[in-house]
Design an enzyme around this catalytic site. Structure first.
Site, mmCIF file in Angstrom:
data_model
loop_
_atom_site.group_PDB
_atom_site.id
_atom_site.type_symbol
_atom_site.label_atom_id
_atom_site.label_comp_id
_atom_site.label_asym_id
_atom_site.label_seq_id
_atom_site.Cartn_x
_atom_site.Cartn_y
_atom_site.Cartn_z
ATOM 1 N N LYS A 1 -34.931 -22.606 13.969
ATOM 2 C CA LYS A 1 -35.378 -20.544 13.622
ATOM 3 C C LYS A 1 -33.905 -20.233 13.378
ATOM 4 C CE LYS A 1 -38.386 -17.194 14.743
ATOM 5 N NZ LYS A 1 -37.418 -15.871 14.448
ATOM 6 N N PHE B 1 -37.103 -24.587 4.158
ATOM 7 C CA PHE B 1 -37.480 -25.059 5.318
ATOM 8 C C PHE B 1 -38.742 -25.504 4.523
ATOM 9 C CE2 PHE B 1 -37.464 -20.774 6.454
ATOM 10 C CZ PHE B 1 -38.755 -20.664 6.125
ATOM 11 N N LYS C 1 -43.515 -19.956 16.708
ATOM 12 C CA LYS C 1 -41.534 -19.655 17.273
ATOM 13 C C LYS C 1 -42.205 -19.777 18.662
ATOM 14 C CE LYS C 1 -42.249 -14.893 16.518
ATOM 15 N NZ LYS C 1 -42.547 -13.396 15.839
HETATM 16 P P1 ATP Z 1 -43.150 -11.566 12.451
HETATM 17 O O1 ATP Z 1 -43.040 -12.373 11.362
HETATM 18 O O2 ATP Z 1 -43.325 -11.283 14.076
HETATM 19 O O3 ATP Z 1 -43.268 -9.739 11.803
HETATM 20 P P2 ATP Z 1 -40.357 -12.205 11.893
HETATM 21 O O4 ATP Z 1 -39.799 -11.576 10.617
HETATM 22 O O5 ATP Z 1 -39.560 -11.579 12.966
HETATM 23 O O6 ATP Z 1 -40.886 -11.275 12.943
HETATM 24 P P3 ATP Z 1 -40.917 -14.118 13.163
HETATM 25 O O7 ATP Z 1 -42.240 -13.844 13.406
HETATM 26 O O8 ATP Z 1 -40.105 -13.704 14.694
HETATM 27 O O9 ATP Z 1 -40.501 -13.362 12.341
HETATM 28 O O10 ATP Z 1 -40.460 -15.878 12.924
HETATM 29 C C1 ATP Z 1 -40.993 -16.500 11.766
HETATM 30 C C2 ATP Z 1 -39.754 -16.128 9.995
HETATM 31 O O11 ATP Z 1 -38.327 -17.692 11.168
HETATM 32 C C3 ATP Z 1 -39.454 -16.436 9.395
HETATM 33 O O12 ATP Z 1 -40.577 -15.501 8.883
HETATM 34 C C4 ATP Z 1 -38.608 -16.949 8.522
HETATM 35 O O13 ATP Z 1 -37.585 -16.056 8.511
HETATM 36 C C5 ATP Z 1 -37.405 -17.270 10.225
HETATM 37 N N1 ATP Z 1 -37.214 -18.409 10.629
HETATM 38 C C6 ATP Z 1 -36.237 -18.952 10.292
HETATM 39 N N2 ATP Z 1 -35.938 -20.839 9.994
HETATM 40 C C7 ATP Z 1 -36.929 -20.648 10.249
HETATM 41 C C8 ATP Z 1 -38.199 -21.843 10.115
HETATM 42 N N3 ATP Z 1 -37.431 -23.198 10.574
HETATM 43 N N4 ATP Z 1 -39.312 -22.137 9.399
HETATM 44 C C9 ATP Z 1 -39.553 -21.013 8.946
HETATM 45 N N5 ATP Z 1 -39.643 -19.489 9.323
HETATM 46 C C10 ATP Z 1 -38.235 -19.589 9.861
#
Ligand code: ATP
Length: 554
Positions: A257, A346, A424
């Site tokens: 991530k 990705f 996640k």
């Molecule tokens: P939320 O989407 O819950 O409001 P956020 O924008 O912080 O919060 P998370 O849900 O915490 O996002 O995690 C998903 C995010 O992680 C994706 O939107 C992307 O920006 C990021 N990300 C990083 N690496 C990856 C990956 N390998 N695959 C998908 N998403 C990834």
């Protein structure tokens, strides 16, 4: 359609508490739309309080105060913007405030009569004026915006003013969400809901989908595809555990991530456009991404990924640094010198005329691999081996990223969905400080390192085993730990060593289970090494009693 008729529909919808009835009322609205395509498209947006298609990040760019000013001017000489603001503080909602005034010569139409106004203001005129308002730029543009808005309020009945004010301030609040509009399009034009849903996902435009459903039916809807240059909503992740992933799928697709910000890259074979998570065009702020596309891409594509800020050594910088780059409108070259960004992709949604949304994740990733050399490509591991997953997780953390994503290898790309196909990894709810009472020598390249550590809790004077942290620590770290622990080796048999209790690890885990494998009678599920508790000795380690307590409270 007259704007007054739209306002009447909106008032009926607002008065209806039941979701299903609301769908019927929105269906009526769509059926009542005039033949002109524009009307239906505009209604499908207005009813959600939108002026522009969902993919279009254009905003009216008019502050609440300017809106109050336009209302005040239309309401007459005795009303000021401050009065409107005062009323708002009292009433709590701009629609009701606007509806409380009588506008430019419309006296007598002030109350919610349910009827139209005498002004013939049409939905299309309102829309055109709002588009003019949005595109007003340069010096004096705020005044021009107020003038345009005034010209609309000035022709409004109170019911129209109510919904105009709400549209302008993006506070429609009549209980109509995206799902309602989807269901109403299906009902009004007799097409299946799931096909409307698909059409919405690829086009990201409720107005267009409504018009296509009406004019071309199912065939037209199915022919809608992704278009390069028109962003789609990003697929999102839920929080989840390794247990969740491996119980749901045979294997998990595991990726780092990356600690950055989401981007969607559209390349048409010559030009690159980059969109942010909320579909804003951020191309100018991220020249590195444009250069990356020019260097690596040949065919038209839509890619999904993350941009990460990096220091001179290529190590990731905190996420805030990336956001700073996104917001930068001027002196981008200077900003770039201070903080460089790199894209990592990705997912791949489209290649050379072919939409890949319905292809399984692993196939989409394979397409991505064939497009990009290793650079700018996420590594995807397909595994059901929990030790391997721990290793990937630890490597990601060690490299300054956030941990891991666990994805369903067979899943389609669902724009805008926060489904169970992308997880996640949840941060640990609890961590335990445990004594290392054993270890195993590694294999191959790691033969000279102690690599798998046996962990114990305190139980009175003795130590009882509760699990192992296996891998996922860098060679450097393993060398350091081996140095520390070697001095405490009591006995050695084959690869296994017994250690005198001396060093305490902080360990995260997902769950505590009963288990005959370890002498404590319990085992940690998915333990992971977080660090050495330098400040603690074995006498400070967690007790079996505490483990029982934690297990009971799960
Ligand atoms: P939320 O989407 O819950 O409001 P956020 O924008 O912080 O919060 P998370 O849900 O915490 O996002 O995690 C998903 C995010 O992680 C994706 O939107 C992307 O920006 C990021 N990300 C990083 N690496 C990856 C990956 N390998 N695959 C998908 N998403 C990834």
């Amino acid at each position: 359609m007259e704007f007054a008729a739209f306002a009447t529909h909106a008032a009926e919808i607002e008065a209806e508490p039941a979701d299903l009835e609301i769908v019927d009322l929105v269906t009526d609205l769509f059926e009542d739309a005039g033949d002109a395509d524009d009307d239906l498209a505009i209604l499908a947006r207005f009813v959600q309080g939108r002026v522009f298609p969902a993919w279009d990040s254009t905003t009216l760019d008019i502050g609440p105060r300017s809106c109050y000013e336009a209302i005040a001017r239309a309401a007459g000489q005795n009303v000021s913007a401050a009065d409107v603001e005062d009323d708002l503080a009292e009433v709590g909602e701009i629609g009701a405030v606007a509806a409380g005034y009588e506008f430019g010569g419309q006296q007598g139409l002030g109350a919610f009569t349910g009827g139209g106004s005498a002004n013939d203001l049409t939905v299309r005129e309102v829309h055109e004026t709002l588009v003019d308002l949005a595109t007003a730029e340069g010096s004096g543009s705020q005044d021009r915006k107020v003038d345009l808005l005034f010209s609309l309020f000035n022709r409004c009945s109170s019911e129209e003013a109510c919904y105009l004010a709400r549209i302008v301030l993006s506070e429609m609040r009549i209980g109509v969400g995206e799902g309602t509009v989807r269901d109403a399009i299906a009902a009004a034009f007799d097409v299946p809901v799931d096909r409307v849903e698909r059409a919405l996902q690829v086009s990201n435009d409720y107005g267009r989908v409504a018009v296509v459903a009406r004019e071309e039916g199912l065939e037209g809807l199915d022919a809608l595809d992704l278009e390069i240059g028109r962003p789609v909503q990003a697929m999102l992740a839920q929080a989840g555990t390794v247990t969740d992933a491996l119980e749901s799928w045979e294997e998990a697709a595991v990726e780092w991530k990356y600690d950055g910000a989401r981007v969607q890259l559209h390349y048409d074979g010559a030009e690159t456009t980059v969109f942010s998570r909320n579909m804003e065009n951020v191309t100018d702020a991220l020249p590195e991404v444009v250069e990356f596309a020019a260097e690596h891409l040949e065919e038209p594509v839509i890619l999904d990924g993350e941009v990460v800020a990096v220091d001179d050594a290529g190590d990731p910088l905190p996420f805030q640094e990336v956001l700073r780059r996104f917001r930068r409108k001027h002196d981008v070259a200077k900003a770039r010198e201070d903080v460089a960004v790199e894209p990592v992709f990705f997912d791949c949604l489209h290649v050379a005329g072919e939409d890949l949304l319905d292809e399984p994740l692993v196939d989409r990733h394979a397409r991505l691999e064939s497009l990009l050399s290793d650079e700018g490509l996420s590594t995807l591991w397909l595994t059901d081996d929990t030790a391997k997953i721990e290793e990937i997780d630890a490597d990601a953390l060690e490299s300054g990223h956030e941990g891991i994503m666990l994805k369903d290898p067979d899943s389609a790309y669902s724009p805008g969905r926060r489904g169970k196909h992308w997880l996640k990894r949840k941060p640990d709810v609890e961590t335990l400080d445990l004594v290392v009472t054993g270890a195993e020598w590694g294999e191959g390249r790691r033969a000279t390192f102690l690599g798998t550590f046996l962990l114990s809790v305190r139980d009175g004077d003795s130590f009882e085993t509760i699990g192992k942290v296996a891998t996922g620590i860098t060679d450097e770290r393993l060398a350091e730990l081996t140095d520390r622990l070697e001095a405490h080796i009591r006995t050695e048999e084959g690869q296994t060593v017994e250690l005198e209790p001396a060093v305490v690890f902080e360990v995260g885990y997902e769950e505590i289970q009963s288990s005959p494998t370890y002498s404590a009678g319990y085992a940690l599920r998915f333990p992971r090494f977080l660090g050495v508790r330098e400040d603690k000795g074995p006498e400070d380690a967690e007790t079996l009693e505490r483990v029982l307590e934690l297990q009971g409270s799960q």
